[in-house]
Design a protein around this motif. Sequence first.
Motif, PDB file in Angstrom:
ATOM      1  N   VAL A  35      72.614  17.555  72.562  1.00  0.00           N
ATOM      2  CA  VAL A  35      71.709  18.576  72.050  1.00  0.00           C
ATOM      3  C   VAL A  35      72.288  19.011  70.705  1.00  0.00           C
ATOM      4  O   VAL A  35      73.396  19.529  70.630  1.00  0.00           O
ATOM      5  N   THR A  36      71.537  18.748  69.652  1.00  0.00           N
ATOM      6  CA  THR A  36      71.957  19.087  68.297  1.00  0.00           C
ATOM      7  C   THR A  36      71.069  20.218  67.788  1.00  0.00           C
ATOM      8  O   THR A  36      69.854  20.183  67.978  1.00  0.00           O
ATOM      9  N   TRP A  37      71.674  21.218  67.154  1.00  0.00           N
ATOM     10  CA  TRP A  37      70.905  22.331  66.594  1.00  0.00           C
ATOM     11  C   TRP A  37      71.060  22.351  65.076  1.00  0.00           C
ATOM     12  O   TRP A  37      72.032  21.859  64.527  1.00  0.00           O
ATOM     13  N   LYS A  38      70.062  22.937  64.421  1.00  0.00           N
ATOM     14  CA  LYS A  38      70.140  23.148  62.978  1.00  0.00           C
ATOM     15  C   LYS A  38      69.469  24.480  62.663  1.00  0.00           C
ATOM     16  O   LYS A  38      68.309  24.693  63.025  1.00  0.00           O
ATOM     17  N   THR A  75      79.740  26.190  74.803  1.00  0.00           N
ATOM     18  CA  THR A  75      80.153  25.011  74.035  1.00  0.00           C
ATOM     19  C   THR A  75      79.521  24.953  72.643  1.00  0.00           C
ATOM     20  O   THR A  75      79.785  24.000  71.907  1.00  0.00           O
ATOM     21  N   ILE A  76      78.709  25.947  72.284  1.00  0.00           N
ATOM     22  CA  ILE A  76      78.035  25.888  70.983  1.00  0.00           C
ATOM     23  C   ILE A  76      79.075  25.854  69.868  1.00  0.00           C
ATOM     24  O   ILE A  76      80.049  26.603  69.882  1.00  0.00           O
ATOM     25  N   GLU A  77      78.865  24.917  68.935  1.00  0.00           N
ATOM     26  CA  GLU A  77      79.784  24.794  67.807  1.00  0.00           C
ATOM     27  C   GLU A  77      79.071  24.179  66.616  1.00  0.00           C
ATOM     28  O   GLU A  77      78.060  23.496  66.764  1.00  0.00           O
ATOM     29  N   SER A  78      79.626  24.419  65.447  1.00  0.00           N
ATOM     30  CA  SER A  78      79.113  23.819  64.223  1.00  0.00           C
ATOM     31  C   SER A  78      79.803  22.472  64.021  1.00  0.00           C
ATOM     32  O   SER A  78      80.938  22.278  64.444  1.00  0.00           O
ATOM     33  N   THR A  79      79.087  21.566  63.381  1.00  0.00           N
ATOM     34  CA  THR A  79      79.668  20.251  63.073  1.00  0.00           C
ATOM     35  C   THR A  79      79.696  19.979  61.576  1.00  0.00           C
ATOM     36  O   THR A  79      80.180  18.940  61.150  1.00  0.00           O
ATOM     37  N   ASP A  90      81.733  29.387  64.544  1.00  0.00           N
ATOM     38  CA  ASP A  90      81.663  29.131  65.990  1.00  0.00           C
ATOM     39  C   ASP A  90      81.862  30.421  66.783  1.00  0.00           C
ATOM     40  O   ASP A  90      81.136  30.689  67.745  1.00  0.00           O
ATOM     41  N   GLY A  91      82.829  31.233  66.371  1.00  0.00           N
ATOM     42  CA  GLY A  91      83.054  32.510  67.038  1.00  0.00           C
ATOM     43  C   GLY A  91      81.874  33.451  66.888  1.00  0.00           C
ATOM     44  O   GLY A  91      81.497  34.157  67.831  1.00  0.00           O
ATOM     45  N   HIS A  92      81.280  33.458  65.710  1.00  0.00           N
ATOM     46  CA  HIS A  92      80.134  34.332  65.459  1.00  0.00           C
ATOM     47  C   HIS A  92      78.926  33.913  66.301  1.00  0.00           C
ATOM     48  O   HIS A  92      78.216  34.760  66.847  1.00  0.00           O
ATOM     49  N   LEU A  93      78.683  32.608  66.403  1.00  0.00           N
ATOM     50  CA  LEU A  93      77.569  32.120  67.222  1.00  0.00           C
ATOM     51  C   LEU A  93      77.729  32.519  68.685  1.00  0.00           C
ATOM     52  O   LEU A  93      76.743  32.760  69.383  1.00  0.00           O
TER      53      LEU A  93
END
Length: 189
Positions: A35-38, A75-79, A90-93
């Motif tokens: 699952v990829t987010w933008k 598990t949400i993170e930026s790539t 990542d912490g803010h999300l």
Amino acid sequence: MKNLLAITLALVVGTASANSIETEKKSVNAEKSTVTWKGYKVTGSHEGTVALKDGHLEFDGDKLTGGEFVVNMTTIESTDLEGEWKTKLDGHLKSDDFFGVENHPTSTLVFKNVKATGKNSYEVTGDLTIKGITNPVTFDVSVYGSKATATLKIDRSKYNVKYGSGSFFDNLGDKTIYDEFDLVVDLEF
């Protein structure tokens, strides 16, 4: 009389069996699915991933009829970032400004209506729950063999994700983060 009763019983049972839908649940391989987010802001965008916890698709033969998924929001993170900037985003999300994963560690999607739009294509309406708030979403799904893909456009303001939103705050200027974000889902089952 016995024959008439037997024939009637056979017709009722046969008709009931013919009308019942045999649904097969196919579990999604969470480790092989993505699952990829933008997300978009006035000055650019960020993208990343979030992991599926579990889920399944339901089929009647080879026709998609339903599905249900649980996403592990922790598990949400930026790539698209590295180092300190990645750690901060990542912490803010994960914070209450965005998805509040401490209180809402999962999000869910439950298919409510599936309509075939082509040989392997479907329009799905489902209930998406983020931060304990449920709203309907409609999106397209394509199924090929043991893989499925979907693209969803989500309005975060409907889920009380307010940070940097022009829907909640005035005069943000170039700090504005758009309410809609994209999800691209690639499933293996």
